[in-house]
Design a protein around this motif. Structure first.
Motif, PDB file in Angstrom:
ATOM      1  N   THR B   9       4.607   0.676  -2.106  1.00 19.36           N
ATOM      2  CA  THR B   9       3.315   0.633  -2.794  1.00 19.36           C
ATOM      3  C   THR B   9       3.001   1.832  -3.677  1.00 19.36           C
ATOM      4  O   THR B   9       2.577   1.623  -4.811  1.00 19.36           O
ATOM      5  CB  THR B   9       2.154   0.401  -1.811  1.00 19.36           C
ATOM      6  N   PRO B  10       3.199   3.065  -3.207  1.00 16.54           N
ATOM      7  CA  PRO B  10       2.762   4.157  -4.076  1.00 16.54           C
ATOM      8  C   PRO B  10       3.470   4.135  -5.418  1.00 16.54           C
ATOM      9  O   PRO B  10       2.877   4.408  -6.452  1.00 16.54           O
ATOM     10  CB  PRO B  10       3.114   5.421  -3.285  1.00 16.54           C
ATOM     11  N   ARG B  11       4.772   3.785  -5.390  1.00 17.38           N
ATOM     12  CA  ARG B  11       5.503   3.716  -6.648  1.00 17.38           C
ATOM     13  C   ARG B  11       4.895   2.669  -7.555  1.00 17.38           C
ATOM     14  O   ARG B  11       4.733   2.861  -8.739  1.00 17.38           O
ATOM     15  CB  ARG B  11       6.972   3.385  -6.391  1.00 17.38           C
ATOM     16  N   ARG B  13       1.946   1.578  -7.634  1.00 17.72           N
ATOM     17  CA  ARG B  13       0.684   2.020  -8.209  1.00 17.72           C
ATOM     18  C   ARG B  13       0.899   3.083  -9.289  1.00 17.72           C
ATOM     19  O   ARG B  13       0.257   3.065 -10.318  1.00 17.72           O
ATOM     20  CB  ARG B  13      -0.219   2.565  -7.108  1.00 17.72           C
ATOM     21  N   THR B  14       1.846   3.976  -9.011  1.00 19.15           N
ATOM     22  CA  THR B  14       2.131   4.987 -10.025  1.00 19.15           C
ATOM     23  C   THR B  14       2.578   4.308 -11.307  1.00 19.15           C
ATOM     24  O   THR B  14       2.179   4.672 -12.403  1.00 19.15           O
ATOM     25  CB  THR B  14       3.242   5.937  -9.534  1.00 19.15           C
ATOM     26  N   GLY B  15       3.419   3.253 -11.110  1.00 19.34           N
ATOM     27  CA  GLY B  15       3.904   2.530 -12.276  1.00 19.34           C
ATOM     28  C   GLY B  15       2.769   1.912 -13.053  1.00 19.34           C
ATOM     29  O   GLY B  15       2.672   2.080 -14.267  1.00 19.34           O
ATOM     30  N   ALA B  16       1.885   1.247 -12.313  1.00 18.05           N
ATOM     31  CA  ALA B  16       0.743   0.605 -12.959  1.00 18.05           C
ATOM     32  C   ALA B  16      -0.081   1.642 -13.718  1.00 18.05           C
ATOM     33  O   ALA B  16      -0.481   1.423 -14.866  1.00 18.05           O
ATOM     34  CB  ALA B  16      -0.112  -0.094 -11.922  1.00 18.05           C
ATOM     35  N   ALA B  17      -0.280   2.800 -13.070  1.00 16.55           N
ATOM     36  CA  ALA B  17      -1.075   3.853 -13.694  1.00 16.55           C
ATOM     37  C   ALA B  17      -0.391   4.349 -14.964  1.00 16.55           C
ATOM     38  O   ALA B  17      -1.032   4.553 -15.994  1.00 16.55           O
ATOM     39  CB  ALA B  17      -1.264   5.005 -12.723  1.00 16.55           C
ATOM     40  N   ALA B  18       0.934   4.499 -14.880  1.00 18.50           N
ATOM     41  CA  ALA B  18       1.668   5.000 -16.037  1.00 18.50           C
ATOM     42  C   ALA B  18       1.561   4.029 -17.204  1.00 18.50           C
ATOM     43  O   ALA B  18       1.329   4.414 -18.340  1.00 18.50           O
ATOM     44  CB  ALA B  18       3.135   5.231 -15.669  1.00 18.50           C
TER      45      ALA B  18
END
Lengths: 362, 424
Positions: B9-11, B13-18
């Motif tokens: 999950t954190p990845r 979300r990081t991806g989505a944020a990026a």
């Protein structure tokens, strides 16, 4: 990184480790490529946001997973910044005499030495604070870290090496000759910022998803139960604090690379609280949310400035500096009312709310 | 299995944020690749320049009126056709005297507003942080509002020029005047804990055999009682102050409360009489009687420049109270206008620097400008001013300072020509 937390984390995460690195690498490349779409000023903003992101990522892990509230992460960033600036300047001066100043070595050695200096300085401060954090809880730890922020200007004024309010300067890292025709200074600095930030955040991702993350959650949920399960809460809390401090230190180094200066004015109380705002608005415990929060605290003051510039001069001057603080308050309230889990939830939707609620919505 | 999902999950979300960040970025996009362009900030009918000033924060009370005065002078010039047919646009950014904010606003000026030059960026701690940045980008960094020796490094910073008489010059002149008026003077120094205080101290040490006491303060301090106590204890008769306006007032006021009235010799950066009166109130004002300061600008009611600036102030600055800051701000404006006029019909960043280094510019101070290829300071001569019956005005003494010390000279003010609008 603290051995107490990292070494157990590597073994269960052994298989996804390659996947983790692959993803980190891909995201970093994506971000590096993204800099080509930005003009110099926005690359500068991106680099600033990256530095803040590193610190907020550490902070969100600390608050979200172990429940330790630090209001003083700005000081850890400052420690990293001072560590970077002082070490890099020394090394650059030493190289200048030896004739190795030109070329790639002259470029990279001060930078790398500076990063090591940043890690040592912020790590040392992180260990001291971590020892205190293992013994203090809730408002007492928040109070201690708050006191550090308030003490920073006096400390900088008292220690001659830190040069008071004027601060110390960090050596400029010029664009390498091979790239000079291709990219501007700001884009080069954005690259450095992205690389350093990914070095800071990737270990945090590993920590969070590995065994160390489980221990942190266990300590957060119930210390007695954790103790019964053979976990030493003191070590876990101190370890989390050190990990968080190292990330913040790298963030400080990023800002020092980008602005070539470290001064106490840059790391005041307002900035320290903004880091907390970024973590809360992004969603406590969420690293993606930390990225969103970091971008928000970088862009919002600038947008407010643009907006007040359009107002009549007199009114604009009165609002300058005050409006953004009010606006941040409003943003926190609105986000908390609409999306208690932070903006990260906005992206992910509500489906996982229940499974993570124990860790992130305290 | 569950741990695998949560690990991913954190990845995610990081991806989505990026991706979110990138989308936002693309919307605002433009390329970062360096390109050769025309002269930034100069069009056929305008020249855009920028500055960073403390309009809010602790230093605002002392300095916020400077940029208003400069802007008023430019408006006056623009109403008379501008310089070589170009209107001067002056973009003022507030940095709150915080070096971190200065970093941001100066980049904004250079990259967003695309200014031709930075003019009169204010403050030593604030401006030293952007010195390298401006140098790397080849932006003329003109008339820095500080007397730090940092601005005079033509080899390293070929585009940076100071405006103030440097602090060493001021310190030397202030101490020399003390010794000239009272050979038995016990000279003491109170200075700010940065380049400002150090420069003043260096100057005093240049001419005085002995500095009885040297005290420092930080702008974050709430009071200077301890410092003044030590100075009184040591029997100082002449206190040379390297202090900004607020702390000059604090020092004089604190000493008066102690019942101590030594001679005050104050740097021009902290000796503006109306501002000091404002700080001390009408009751405290008598303590300022006899206060000695030095100045390099025509801040005297007897000067033609003063008279012209008063008129401009009434007409273009809403009749704001006329202080030393007004003279200062308008002189900055005049000096820039003169340099721009000398830079030719089609000014470039190189030609304005060349015009300054030619040594032909006169300025409007108590002595002609000293800019040259190897001197990036404006003034090496300062004139003494004394407060008498509540009016601060020049006396006949003036000093030229060199490495060997301070020499008494006759002041020679540049005459006012063409209504204060430099001809192209």
């Amino acid at each position: 990184m603290s051995t107490a937390t990292t070494s157990p984390a590597t073994s269960p995460a052994a298989i996804p480790a390659t996947r983790l690195l692959l993803r980190a690498g891909l995201l970093t490349l994506l971000a590096l490529g993204g800099t080509f779409l930005l003009d110099p000023y926005r690359n500068y903003q991106l680099a600033t946001a990256a530095g803040i992101f590193a610190a907020v990522a550490g902070l969100t892990l600390l608050v979200g997973l172990t429940g330790q509230l630090s209001l003083g992460h700005a000081v850890l960033m400052a420690a990293g910044g001072y560590g970077y600036a002082l070490t890099a300047t020394r090394v650059a001066d030493a190289l200048a005499g030896s004739g190795a100043a030109d070329g790639v070595a002259g470029l990279l050695l001060p930078l790398l030495a500076g990063v090591v200096g940043a890690l040592v300085a912020s790590g040392a401060l992180g260990v001291l604070l971590g020892l205190a954090a293992a013994r203090l809880r809730g408002p007492y730890l928040a109070g201690l870290t708050l006191a550090l922020v308030i003490a920073l200007p006096s400390v900088a004024g008292t220690v001659p090496a830190l040069a008071g309010a004027q601060g110390v300067s960090a050596p400029f890292v010029p664009v390498p000759d091979a790239l000079a025709a291709l990219i501007a200074v700001e884009q080069w600095h954005a690259w450095l910022a992205i690389l350093l930030t990914s070095c800071a955040v990737t270990p945090l991702v590993a920590l969070r998803s590995g065994r160390a993350g489980l221990r942190m959650r266990a300590v957060h949920d119930d210390e007695t139960a954790a103790r019964l399960a053979g976990i030493d809460p003191g070590r876990v809390k101190a370890g989390a604090f050190v990990a968080s401090a190292l990330a913040a230190g790298l963030g400080g180094a990023v800002l020092a690379v980008v602005t070539q200066q470290v001064s106490p004015g840059a790391y005041g109380l307002g900035f320290s609280l903004l880091l907390v705002v970024a973590a809360v608005v992004g969603g406590l415990g969420s690293l993606g949310g930390a990225a969103v929060g970091a971008v928000l605290v970088t862009l919002l003051p600038w947008l407010v400035d643009q907006a007040t510039g359009a107002l009549p001069a007199d009114l604009g001057h009165r609002l300058q500096g005050n409006l953004e603080i009010a606006l941040f308050g409003v943003v926190v309230i609105v986000v908390m009312v609409l999306r208690p889990g932070g903006l990260a939830r906005l992206v992910r939707g509500r489906s996982r709310n229940t499974s993570l609620s124990t860790n992130t919505e305290r | 299995m569950r741990s695998t999902t949560s690990r991913a999950t954190p990845r995610g979300r990081t991806g989505a944020a990026a991706v979110l960040g990138l989308t936002a970025a693309t919307a605002l996009s433009a390329c970062s690749t360096p390109a050769a362009a025309d002269v930034p900030g100069v069009t056929d009918d305008t020249v855009v320049i920028g500055t960073h000033q403390p309009l809010t924060g602790p230093a605002a009370a002392g300095f916020a009126s400077i940029s208003a005065a400069t802007a008023a002078y430019f408006e006056y010039v623009n109403d008379r056709g501008g310089i070589n047919g170009r209107q001067i646009e002056y973009v003022v950014k507030d940095d709150g005297y915080n070096p971190a904010t200065t970093q941001t606003v100066v980049r904004e000026l250079v990259q967003q507003e695309e200014v031709f030059a930075i003019v009169n960026g204010l403050g030593t701690p604030t401006h030293s942080g952007v010195l390298d940045y401006l140098d790397q980008n080849g932006v003329p960094d003109l008339f820095v509002a500080s007397g730090s020796l940092t601005w005079d490094q033509p080899e390293e910073y070929p585009n940076t020029f100071g405006f103030n008489a440097d602090y060493v010059t001021e310190g030397a002149a202030l101490a020399q005047y003390a010794l000239d008026t009272d050979p038995d003077a016990v000279v003491c120094v109170l200075g700010q804990d940065d380049d400002f205080g150090e420069g003043i101290l260096q100057g005093v040490e240049l001419v005085a055999d002995e500095v009885a006491v040297n005290e420092t303060y930080s702008t974050a301090d709430q009071d200077v009682t301890a410092q003044l106590g030590a100075m009184k204890e040591a029997g100082c008769t002449h206190n040379v102050l390297g202090t900004i306006n607020g702390f000059t007032a604090l020092a004089v006021g604190t000493a008066a409360q102690m019942g101590w009235f030594p001679a005050w010799h104050v740097s021009s950066s902290g000796a503006d009489h109306p501002t000091l009166v404002e700080y001390l109130g009408e009751d405290g004002a008598p303590a300022l009687e006899g206060l000695v300061s030095v100045n390099y600008l025509p801040h005297s009611p007897s000067s033609d420049w003063y008279e012209l600036f008063t008129r401009i102030n009434d007409e273009y600055n809403d009749g704001a109270p006329y202080t030393g800051n007004t003279t200062y701000g308008m002189s900055v404006g005049y000096q820039f206008a003169e340099a721009l006029a000398a830079a030719g019909q089609d000014p470039t960043r190189e030609s304005i620097v060349a015009a300054l280094e030619s040594g032909e510019l006169r300025g409007n101070g108590v002595a002609p400008l000293t800019y040259s290829a190897d001197d990036h300071f404006a003034y090496r001569t300062v004139r003494v001013a004394v407060v008498s019956d509540g009016v601060q005005d020049f006396v006949d003494a003036a000093y030229e300072v060199s490495e060997s010390g301070a020499t008494a000279v006759t002041p020679q003010e540049t005459p006012l020509e063409n209504e204060g609008v430099p001809a192209g």
